[in-house]
Design a protein around this motif. Structure first.
Motif, PDB file in Angstrom:
ATOM      1  N   LEU A   1      -6.616 -31.952  -6.545  1.00  0.00           N
ATOM      2  CA  LEU A   1      -5.994 -30.788  -7.160  1.00  0.00           C
ATOM      3  C   LEU A   1      -5.373 -31.086  -8.617  1.00  0.00           C
ATOM      4  O   LEU A   1      -4.508 -32.023  -8.538  1.00  0.00           O
ATOM      5  CB  LEU A   1      -4.978 -30.261  -6.250  1.00  0.00           C
ATOM      6  CG  LEU A   1      -4.250 -29.008  -6.801  1.00  0.00           C
ATOM      7  CD1 LEU A   1      -5.133 -27.819  -7.057  1.00  0.00           C
ATOM      8  CD2 LEU A   1      -2.940 -28.488  -5.850  1.00  0.00           C
ATOM      9  N   GLN A   2      -5.805 -30.730  -9.486  1.00  0.00           N
ATOM     10  CA  GLN A   2      -5.362 -31.148 -10.968  1.00  0.00           C
ATOM     11  C   GLN A   2      -5.042 -30.029 -11.730  1.00  0.00           C
ATOM     12  O   GLN A   2      -5.460 -28.961 -11.706  1.00  0.00           O
ATOM     13  CB  GLN A   2      -6.760 -31.785 -11.419  1.00  0.00           C
ATOM     14  CG  GLN A   2      -7.240 -33.086 -10.790  1.00  0.00           C
ATOM     15  CD  GLN A   2      -8.485 -33.867 -11.361  1.00  0.00           C
ATOM     16  OE1 GLN A   2      -9.347 -33.308 -11.999  1.00  0.00           O
ATOM     17  NE2 GLN A   2      -8.662 -35.208 -11.637  1.00  0.00           N
ATOM     18  N   ILE A   3      -4.390 -30.680 -12.678  1.00  0.00           N
ATOM     19  CA  ILE A   3      -3.589 -29.727 -13.819  1.00  0.00           C
ATOM     20  C   ILE A   3      -4.558 -30.320 -14.905  1.00  0.00           C
ATOM     21  O   ILE A   3      -4.099 -31.339 -15.513  1.00  0.00           O
ATOM     22  CB  ILE A   3      -2.367 -29.861 -13.946  1.00  0.00           C
ATOM     23  CG1 ILE A   3      -1.491 -29.599 -12.528  1.00  0.00           C
ATOM     24  CG2 ILE A   3      -1.763 -28.836 -15.071  1.00  0.00           C
ATOM     25  CD1 ILE A   3      -0.173 -29.334 -12.581  1.00  0.00           C
ATOM     26  N   PRO A   4      -5.164 -29.407 -15.856  1.00  0.00           N
ATOM     27  CA  PRO A   4      -5.783 -29.973 -16.898  1.00  0.00           C
ATOM     28  C   PRO A   4      -4.762 -30.379 -18.056  1.00  0.00           C
ATOM     29  O   PRO A   4      -3.877 -29.731 -18.291  1.00  0.00           O
ATOM     30  CB  PRO A   4      -6.909 -28.542 -17.495  1.00  0.00           C
ATOM     31  CG  PRO A   4      -6.891 -28.096 -16.255  1.00  0.00           C
ATOM     32  CD  PRO A   4      -5.462 -27.997 -15.445  1.00  0.00           C
ATOM     33  N   TYR A   5      -5.340 -31.497 -18.917  1.00  0.00           N
ATOM     34  CA  TYR A   5      -4.585 -31.740 -20.076  1.00  0.00           C
ATOM     35  C   TYR A   5      -3.129 -32.568 -19.850  1.00  0.00           C
ATOM     36  O   TYR A   5      -2.857 -33.472 -20.584  1.00  0.00           O
ATOM     37  CB  TYR A   5      -4.417 -30.496 -21.126  1.00  0.00           C
ATOM     38  CG  TYR A   5      -5.410 -29.715 -21.650  1.00  0.00           C
ATOM     39  CD1 TYR A   5      -6.222 -30.339 -22.512  1.00  0.00           C
ATOM     40  CD2 TYR A   5      -6.011 -28.926 -20.793  1.00  0.00           C
ATOM     41  CE1 TYR A   5      -7.197 -29.777 -23.186  1.00  0.00           C
ATOM     42  CE2 TYR A   5      -7.039 -28.040 -21.423  1.00  0.00           C
ATOM     43  CZ  TYR A   5      -7.597 -28.672 -22.655  1.00  0.00           C
ATOM     44  OH  TYR A   5      -8.862 -27.906 -23.097  1.00  0.00           O
ATOM     45  N   LEU A   6      -2.742 -32.424 -18.665  1.00  0.00           N
ATOM     46  CA  LEU A   6      -1.379 -32.813 -18.392  1.00  0.00           C
ATOM     47  C   LEU A   6      -0.928 -34.263 -18.687  1.00  0.00           C
ATOM     48  O   LEU A   6      -0.125 -34.992 -19.084  1.00  0.00           O
ATOM     49  CB  LEU A   6      -0.643 -32.451 -17.268  1.00  0.00           C
ATOM     50  CG  LEU A   6       0.729 -32.549 -16.963  1.00  0.00           C
ATOM     51  CD1 LEU A   6       1.569 -32.140 -17.994  1.00  0.00           C
ATOM     52  CD2 LEU A   6       1.346 -31.892 -15.489  1.00  0.00           C
ATOM     53  N   LEU A   7      -2.082 -34.911 -18.003  1.00  0.00           N
ATOM     54  CA  LEU A   7      -1.831 -36.431 -17.907  1.00  0.00           C
ATOM     55  C   LEU A   7      -2.046 -36.913 -19.427  1.00  0.00           C
ATOM     56  O   LEU A   7      -1.346 -38.026 -19.473  1.00  0.00           O
ATOM     57  CB  LEU A   7      -2.961 -37.036 -16.929  1.00  0.00           C
ATOM     58  CG  LEU A   7      -3.092 -38.773 -16.973  1.00  0.00           C
ATOM     59  CD1 LEU A   7      -1.452 -39.068 -16.345  1.00  0.00           C
ATOM     60  CD2 LEU A   7      -4.126 -39.206 -15.784  1.00  0.00           C
ATOM     61  N   SER A   8      -2.914 -36.481 -20.206  1.00  0.00           N
ATOM     62  CA  SER A   8      -2.854 -37.119 -21.702  1.00  0.00           C
ATOM     63  C   SER A   8      -1.694 -36.807 -22.347  1.00  0.00           C
ATOM     64  O   SER A   8      -1.102 -37.578 -23.059  1.00  0.00           O
ATOM     65  CB  SER A   8      -4.062 -36.189 -22.376  1.00  0.00           C
ATOM     66  OG  SER A   8      -5.290 -36.632 -21.820  1.00  0.00           O
ATOM     67  N   PHE A   9      -1.007 -35.500 -21.976  1.00  0.00           N
ATOM     68  CA  PHE A   9       0.200 -35.273 -22.662  1.00  0.00           C
ATOM     69  C   PHE A   9       1.311 -36.322 -22.191  1.00  0.00           C
ATOM     70  O   PHE A   9       2.072 -36.647 -22.938  1.00  0.00           O
ATOM     71  CB  PHE A   9       0.583 -33.628 -22.430  1.00  0.00           C
ATOM     72  CG  PHE A   9       2.021 -33.312 -23.080  1.00  0.00           C
ATOM     73  CD1 PHE A   9       2.038 -33.208 -24.425  1.00  0.00           C
ATOM     74  CD2 PHE A   9       3.109 -33.326 -22.246  1.00  0.00           C
ATOM     75  CE1 PHE A   9       3.166 -32.836 -25.076  1.00  0.00           C
ATOM     76  CE2 PHE A   9       4.369 -33.006 -22.843  1.00  0.00           C
ATOM     77  CZ  PHE A   9       4.416 -32.771 -24.307  1.00  0.00           C
ATOM     78  N   LEU A  10       1.385 -36.300 -20.775  1.00  0.00           N
ATOM     79  CA  LEU A  10       2.427 -37.281 -20.505  1.00  0.00           C
ATOM     80  C   LEU A  10       2.336 -38.815 -20.713  1.00  0.00           C
ATOM     81  O   LEU A  10       3.229 -39.578 -21.102  1.00  0.00           O
ATOM     82  CB  LEU A  10       2.293 -37.295 -18.928  1.00  0.00           C
ATOM     83  CG  LEU A  10       2.720 -35.844 -17.925  1.00  0.00           C
ATOM     84  CD1 LEU A  10       2.422 -36.025 -16.494  1.00  0.00           C
ATOM     85  CD2 LEU A  10       4.113 -35.682 -18.385  1.00  0.00           C
ATOM     86  N   SER A  11       1.129 -39.063 -21.218  1.00  0.00           N
ATOM     87  CA  SER A  11       0.523 -40.563 -21.580  1.00  0.00           C
ATOM     88  C   SER A  11       0.913 -40.836 -23.057  1.00  0.00           C
ATOM     89  O   SER A  11       1.234 -41.844 -23.361  1.00  0.00           O
ATOM     90  CB  SER A  11      -0.775 -40.903 -20.924  1.00  0.00           C
ATOM     91  OG  SER A  11      -0.803 -40.877 -19.605  1.00  0.00           O
ATOM     92  N   TYR A  12       0.675 -39.750 -23.811  1.00  0.00           N
ATOM     93  CA  TYR A  12       0.384 -39.925 -25.150  1.00  0.00           C
ATOM     94  C   TYR A  12       1.348 -38.809 -25.833  1.00  0.00           C
ATOM     95  O   TYR A  12       1.307 -39.005 -27.215  1.00  0.00           O
ATOM     96  CB  TYR A  12      -0.880 -40.077 -25.914  1.00  0.00           C
ATOM     97  CG  TYR A  12      -1.824 -41.029 -24.912  1.00  0.00           C
ATOM     98  CD1 TYR A  12      -1.608 -42.333 -25.135  1.00  0.00           C
ATOM     99  CD2 TYR A  12      -2.949 -40.730 -24.128  1.00  0.00           C
ATOM    100  CE1 TYR A  12      -2.640 -43.350 -24.341  1.00  0.00           C
ATOM    101  CE2 TYR A  12      -3.726 -41.340 -23.519  1.00  0.00           C
ATOM    102  CZ  TYR A  12      -3.721 -42.802 -23.656  1.00  0.00           C
ATOM    103  OH  TYR A  12      -4.241 -43.620 -22.856  1.00  0.00           O
ATOM    104  N   ASN A  13       2.131 -37.963 -25.357  1.00  0.00           N
ATOM    105  CA  ASN A  13       2.657 -36.778 -26.097  1.00  0.00           C
ATOM    106  C   ASN A  13       1.775 -35.975 -26.825  1.00  0.00           C
ATOM    107  O   ASN A  13       2.225 -35.611 -27.747  1.00  0.00           O
ATOM    108  CB  ASN A  13       3.965 -37.491 -26.972  1.00  0.00           C
ATOM    109  CG  ASN A  13       4.815 -37.982 -26.141  1.00  0.00           C
ATOM    110  OD1 ASN A  13       5.100 -37.622 -25.094  1.00  0.00           O
ATOM    111  ND2 ASN A  13       5.687 -38.968 -26.795  1.00  0.00           N
TER     112      ASN A  13
END
Length: 468
Positions: free
Chosen positions: A283-295
């Motif tokens: 179960l995933q939320i798109p884009y969120l991991l990139s934002f958390l990792s790189y702002n």
């Protein structure tokens, strides 16, 4: 029996149990210092009474924390002698300074503070508890400087089979230390603050010394809200640092087996199959991991399989993937706890400001249970920190399987494990008993002025009787 498994179980049990007390000491010392500052500034005896009430819990916790810390030190010589020889020349200065500077600072000024009531000028006495609080913080800093070397070895050179420090400044400026220390400090202060808030709520439900515990709750919940808010930011900064410095740990925390797409989604839930090295459901939320990792809403992260191949090329054959399921859920427990603490603190601040504390029974009944959340979050955080580094005990330098004492048998390790666990169980029962005994006793605020030997104290306070 495998000696390595027993040694690791003992390390886990001693570390987790000892760390129940460390953040409480840091958080209670800071919260009590704030309360005593309010007493000196506002000159109201209620703040003096609350300072003395909470100081008993601090002193109990501090004493038991010392015992658990000493027991934890013993296991390094018993179970991890190879590791101790390898890092001893690097850890020596940090641990010596922690003992000679931080611990002596704490213990000296605890004595001044305990025996200085009505014997020292109020501001001098206040300074002693702030020095205790600073001492607990300095102690955490030096211990974390040693732990950070295990995560990111810097400032050393090899002398045969031992690491030897050659740059003390590099140890102190280790980027892992400065990504870790602010987060640990905030979580520690929050732990003490929510302990005070939860106990205050319990007392208010029973209408014990309402005025004093309303003020205790208000002070602690404000500290809790501030630190819970900062926990989210410091945890976010630390995670971003780990994405760059320990990508295997963060990939395991996200159960990311293959290099992610760009932008990377955040996995809320996953059914992880470690044998097949895949997630059967996500179960995933798109884009969120990139934002958390790189702002930013772009950027990918390397997967476990790709990192495993890279580590094999650099370090040789072996399994370099840490326990994925454990890290995945530990990370989510840690972040979930932080979010719950922030919500509890913000709502508590609101009802406290509106003067609705005694009437808000549902929230107040829940607050004593909230005391457990920081301990759960702290434990999950350290499980992720230490297990996420596996199979290394010193990253890139020494594997955990090579660090265990070669001459200690499994039976001897099992005996020490059972002995230590028994001692810890006794200490836990004793601590809970002493805490409960003190908490249940009332504190009476009397109207008669107290006598003082302080030549600088001119205003009349209340009676100095604290039952128990």
């Amino acid at each position: 029996m495998d000696p390595l498994i027993i040694a690791r179980l003992q390390f886990a049990s001693t570390t987790i149990f000892h760390y129940f007390f460390v953040p409480v000491s840091i958080g209670l010392a800071f919260t009590i210092a704030v309360m005593q500052t309010m007493y000196v500034v506002k000159k109201k005896d209620v703040y003096r009474k609350m300072t003395k009430f909470w100081s008993v819990l601090f002193l109990i916790n501090f004493a038991v924390g010392i015992v658990t810390g000493i027991l934890q030190e013993f296991q390094f010589g018993m179970n991890w002698s190879t590791y101790s020889r390898f890092v001893g020349d690097v850890f020596g200065p940090s641990l010596a300074i922690e003992g000679l500077l931080a611990f002596f600072l704490e213990s000296t000024f605890i004595a001044v503070w305990v025996f200085g009531w009505d014997r020292l000028p109020k501001k001098v006495h206040l300074a002693s508890i702030w020095l205790v609080s600073i001492g607990t913080t300095i102690s955490a800093f030096w211990i974390l400087s040693a732990n950070s070397f295990m995560q990111n070895p810097v400032g050393f050179e090899m002398a045969g089979e031992r690491a030897q420090m050659n740059d003390f400044v590099a140890i102190l400026t280790n980027p892992h230390l400065w990504s870790q220390f602010p987060h640990v400090l905030m979580t520690s202060i929050a732990t003490g603050a929510f302990l005070v808030a939860g106990i205050s709520a319990w007392k208010l439900i029973r209408k014990h010394d309402v005025e004093m515990f309303k003020r205790s709750f208000r002070i602690s919940i404000i500290i809790g809200a501030s630190t819970a808010f900062m926990m989210l930011f410091t945890g976010h900064w630390q995670a971003q640092y780990l994405v760059e410095s320990q990508p295997m740990k963060m990939a395991a925390a996200e159960a990311l087996w293959e290099t992610s797409e760009d932008p990377a989604p955040f996995t809320v839930f996953a059914n992880i199959n470690t044998e097949e090295k895949m997630n059967e459901y996500e179960l995933q939320i798109p884009y969120l991991l990139s934002f958390l990792s790189y702002n930013k809403f772009s950027g990918s992260l390397e997967g476990l399989n790709q990192l495993q191949a890279e580590y094999e090329a650099e370090y040789g054959p072996g399994n370099y993937i840490p326990p994925v399921k454990t890290l995945f859920w530990a990370f989510r427990i840690m972040t979930g706890v932080g979010s719950l603490l922030l919500l509890a603190a913000l709502y508590g601040g609101y009802v406290s400001r509106k003067n609705k504390l005694p009437k808000n029974n549902l929230y107040m009944k829940a607050m004593p249970w909230v005391i457990a959340l920081p301990f759960i979050g702290n434990t999950a955080g350290w499980i992720m920190t230490e297990m996420g580094r596996q199979p290394w005990v010193v990253f890139g330098m020494m594997k955990t399987e090579d660090a265990v004492s070669p001459s200690v048998t499994a039976g001897e390790m099992l005996f020490s494990f059972i002995s230590f666990t028994t001692i810890y169980a006794i200490l836990a029962i004793l601590t809970i008993y002493l805490f409960a005994r003190h908490i249940k006793k009332p504190v009476f605020l009397e109207e008669t002025p107290h006598k003082t030997n302080d030549p600088f104290e001119t205003e009349a306070g209340g009676a100095d009787h604290v039952t128990g």
